[in-house]
Design an enzyme around this catalytic site. Structure first.
Site, PDB file in Angstrom:
ATOM      1  N   ARG A  60       0.830  -1.207   0.000  1.00 26.85           N
ATOM      2  CA  ARG A  60       0.000   0.000   0.000  1.00 26.85           C
ATOM      3  C   ARG A  60       0.869   1.263   0.000  1.00 26.85           C
ATOM      4  O   ARG A  60       0.446   2.322  -0.452  1.00 26.85           O
ATOM      5  CB  ARG A  60      -0.947   0.020   1.208  1.00 26.85           C
ATOM      6  CG  ARG A  60      -2.106   1.012   1.013  1.00 26.85           C
ATOM      7  CD  ARG A  60      -2.997   1.122   2.248  1.00 26.85           C
ATOM      8  NE  ARG A  60      -2.305   1.730   3.345  1.00 26.85           N
ATOM      9  CZ  ARG A  60      -2.051   1.157   4.516  1.00 26.85           C
ATOM     10  NH1 ARG A  60      -2.473  -0.063   4.778  1.00 26.85           N
ATOM     11  NH2 ARG A  60      -1.382   1.806   5.442  1.00 26.85           N
ATOM     12  N   TYR A 113     -17.325  14.118 -15.838  1.00 27.02           N
ATOM     13  CA  TYR A 113     -17.783  12.769 -15.524  1.00 27.02           C
ATOM     14  C   TYR A 113     -18.769  12.819 -14.338  1.00 27.02           C
ATOM     15  O   TYR A 113     -18.477  13.453 -13.315  1.00 27.02           O
ATOM     16  CB  TYR A 113     -16.557  11.928 -15.190  1.00 27.02           C
ATOM     17  CG  TYR A 113     -16.816  10.468 -15.011  1.00 27.02           C
ATOM     18  CD1 TYR A 113     -17.218   9.671 -16.081  1.00 27.02           C
ATOM     19  CD2 TYR A 113     -16.644   9.863 -13.774  1.00 27.02           C
ATOM     20  CE1 TYR A 113     -17.448   8.318 -15.913  1.00 27.02           C
ATOM     21  CE2 TYR A 113     -16.860   8.506 -13.603  1.00 27.02           C
ATOM     22  CZ  TYR A 113     -17.270   7.739 -14.675  1.00 27.02           C
ATOM     23  OH  TYR A 113     -17.486   6.405 -14.504  1.00 27.02           O
ATOM     24  N   ASP A 185      -8.805  16.443 -15.830  1.00 22.78           N
ATOM     25  CA  ASP A 185      -9.066  15.027 -16.088  1.00 22.78           C
ATOM     26  C   ASP A 185      -8.787  14.809 -17.577  1.00 22.78           C
ATOM     27  O   ASP A 185      -9.533  15.289 -18.433  1.00 22.78           O
ATOM     28  CB  ASP A 185     -10.532  14.727 -15.730  1.00 22.78           C
ATOM     29  CG  ASP A 185     -10.895  13.261 -15.913  1.00 22.78           C
ATOM     30  OD1 ASP A 185     -10.224  12.576 -16.711  1.00 22.78           O
ATOM     31  OD2 ASP A 185     -11.868  12.809 -15.267  1.00 22.78           O
ATOM     32  N   LYS A 210      -9.736   3.412 -19.127  1.00 21.19           N
ATOM     33  CA  LYS A 210     -10.160   3.793 -20.467  1.00 21.19           C
ATOM     34  C   LYS A 210      -8.989   3.647 -21.453  1.00 21.19           C
ATOM     35  O   LYS A 210      -8.454   2.578 -21.598  1.00 21.19           O
ATOM     36  CB  LYS A 210     -10.741   5.203 -20.442  1.00 21.19           C
ATOM     37  CG  LYS A 210     -11.700   5.460 -19.267  1.00 21.19           C
ATOM     38  CD  LYS A 210     -12.976   4.630 -19.324  1.00 21.19           C
ATOM     39  CE  LYS A 210     -13.817   4.720 -18.062  1.00 21.19           C
ATOM     40  NZ  LYS A 210     -14.152   6.047 -17.589  1.00 21.19           N
TER      41      LYS A 210
HETATM   42  C1  PLP Z   1     -14.461   6.647 -16.431  1.00 24.73           C
HETATM   43  C2  PLP Z   1     -14.054   8.025 -16.123  1.00 24.73           C
HETATM   44  C3  PLP Z   1     -13.706   8.395 -14.812  1.00 24.73           C
HETATM   45  C4  PLP Z   1     -13.766   7.447 -13.649  1.00 24.73           C
HETATM   46  O1  PLP Z   1     -12.897   6.392 -13.788  1.00 24.73           O
HETATM   47  P1  PLP Z   1     -13.110   4.943 -13.074  1.00 24.73           P
HETATM   48  O2  PLP Z   1     -11.864   4.233 -13.425  1.00 24.73           O
HETATM   49  O3  PLP Z   1     -14.346   4.353 -13.633  1.00 24.73           O
HETATM   50  O4  PLP Z   1     -13.233   5.234 -11.611  1.00 24.73           O
HETATM   51  C5  PLP Z   1     -13.311   9.701 -14.599  1.00 24.73           C
HETATM   52  N1  PLP Z   1     -13.269  10.593 -15.607  1.00 24.73           N
HETATM   53  C6  PLP Z   1     -13.605  10.275 -16.859  1.00 24.73           C
HETATM   54  C7  PLP Z   1     -13.531  11.315 -17.932  1.00 24.73           C
HETATM   55  C8  PLP Z   1     -14.008   8.983 -17.163  1.00 24.73           C
HETATM   56  O5  PLP Z   1     -14.362   8.676 -18.426  1.00 24.73           O
END
Ligand code: PLP
Length: 397
Positions: A60, A113, A185, A210
């Site tokens: 961790r 998101y 993000d 993603k």
């Molecule tokens: C999917 C997504 C998230 C969250 O990610 P997880 O891995 O599902 O927690 C945050 N921002 C964007 C733009 C996303 O597409």
């Protein structure tokens, strides 16, 4: 293994970035699937805990396989350090916890998101952190939202699901002129297509789930820091709140990154062809894609992104019914949420993800009845277009 992102092109960094410790010459980072690490004796344990000796104690806190991934993504983004997290949301929540305290204020893009909105709206207020959501594609809205206690501006560009873009360099200047930081993000673009530190951003988060992993088989996230001095403090927050990624998922994401540039290029090429086809289609009201000259911020996109990416939104003329026909008759594409994998996904928010919301609430959230969101993969563009045509041709209204 190489570290500097200034000396090598993105193609090379994708294949080679991610320094790791290994005494056996393994060509890929070994999976240290271990929760804890042996001390050689009591004194060494003490030295490690005091920070007098560099080494591993407990996964961790630090793990070589996770570190290899962190080094890779830090290099891809041109940042100093990165922290691997259990999911994109773990990365975003850890960033907020590390940066914000009671009495402070956040300015956030209205097009982010969904769970990021929920986190800011429904949880951070428990800790007396205020938030203002604005259209960050309009700089005057960003300026107007700044308060004396604004500590952070948080944007997503292109934003979800509208694909509206925000001017990273201009917003970074507004943030810095007002004593705040800019976090972005960068999930939709990945470092292969957009590198926010070069436009002045201070923090980058990604959902590794993603495009970075790219194979729809991992949930993960990462925080990238421009300034390495902040790393020890962030490391402590992640360690104590506990949302770390695990070694095996780190290995898979690191493997996925080797083809990141190729995948992003192919997705962008396919998406451009598909967007052009859809824009001419009689059943389609409008198409939103950063690579189409019809996108209101087409020029901004060209300035801050090296390709338009794999995400497309469109509105069908026939609304809810037309969307359902398309969902039920489309070929090649898979009906699913999420995005950024090698396989093309399609979803219809009004009939699927947002079906439980009332029609009025949906409109408020700009989820119109005919809105369709697509994540374009690396299949043949011709097959993807034929698959869409199979569905669109069945819409009669
Ligand atoms: C999917 C997504 C998230 C969250 O990610 P997880 O891995 O599902 O927690 C945050 N921002 C964007 C733009 C996303 O597409």
């Amino acid at each position: 293994m190489i570290k500097s992102s200034d000396e090598y092109s993105m193609d090379t960094l994708c294949v080679h970035s991610g320094a790791y410790n290994d005494n056996h010459g393994a060509i890929v980072p070994p999976i240290y699937q271990t929760s804890t690490f042996k001390f050689t004796d009591a004194d060494q344990g003490a030295r490690l805990f005091k920070g007098e000796e560099d080494g591993y104690i407990y996964t961790r806190m630090r793990n070589p396989t996770i570190e290899a991934l962190e080094n890779s993504i830090a290099a891809l983004e041109g940042g100093a350090k990165a922290l691997g997290c259990a999911s994109g949301m773990a990365a975003i929540s850890t960033l907020f916890i590390a940066l914000l305290k009671a009495g402070e204020h956040v300015v956030c893009s209205e097009s982010v998101y969904g769970p990021t909105t929920i986190l800011l709206n429904s949880y951070l207020n428990k800790f007396q952190v205020d938030v203002t959501f604005v259209d960050t594609s309009d700089l005057s809205c960003v300026e107007a939202a700044i308060q004396p206690n604004t500590k952070l501006i948080f944007i997503e560009s292109p934003g979800n699901p509208t694909l509206v873009m925000s001017d990273i360099a201009a917003i970074a200047r507004i943030a810095h002129d007002n004593g705040a930081a800019l976090a972005i993000d960068n999930t939709f673009m990945s470092p292969a297509l957009q590198r926010p530190f070069s436009f002045g951003a201070d923090y980058i988060v990604h959902s590794l789930t993603k495009f970075l992993n790219g194979h729809a088989d991992v949930v993960g996230g990462i925080i990238v820091l421009k300034n390495g001095d902040e790393f020890p403090a962030f490391r402590k927050v992640l360690n104590h709140f506990g949302g770390v990624i695990d070694p095996f998922n780190s290995f898979l994401v690191h493997r996925g990154i080797k083809t990141l540039k190729l995948r992003m290029e192919r997705s962008s090429e396919n998406a451009r062809k598909i967007a052009e086809y859809l824009e001419k289609h009689p059943k389609v009201e409008w198409v939103r894609y950063p690579g189409l000259p019809s996108h209101p911020q087409y020029e901004l996109g060209k300035r801050q992104m090296s390709a338009p990416g794999g995400m497309i939104s469109m509105e069908l003329k026939g609304g809810l019914e037309a969307g359902k026909i398309l969902m039920n008759t489309i070929e090649v594409w898979t009906l699913a949420v999420s995005l950024g994998g090698v396989e093309s996904l399609i979803q219809h928010p009004a009939a699927m993800t947002h079906a439980s919301m009332g029609a009025e609430q949906r409109l408020q959230a700009k989820i119109t009845d005919g809105l369709i969101r697509m994540s374009v993969g690396i299949e043949s563009a011709d097959d993807l277009i034929a698959g869409l045509e199979a569905g669109l041709s069945r819409i009669t209204n």
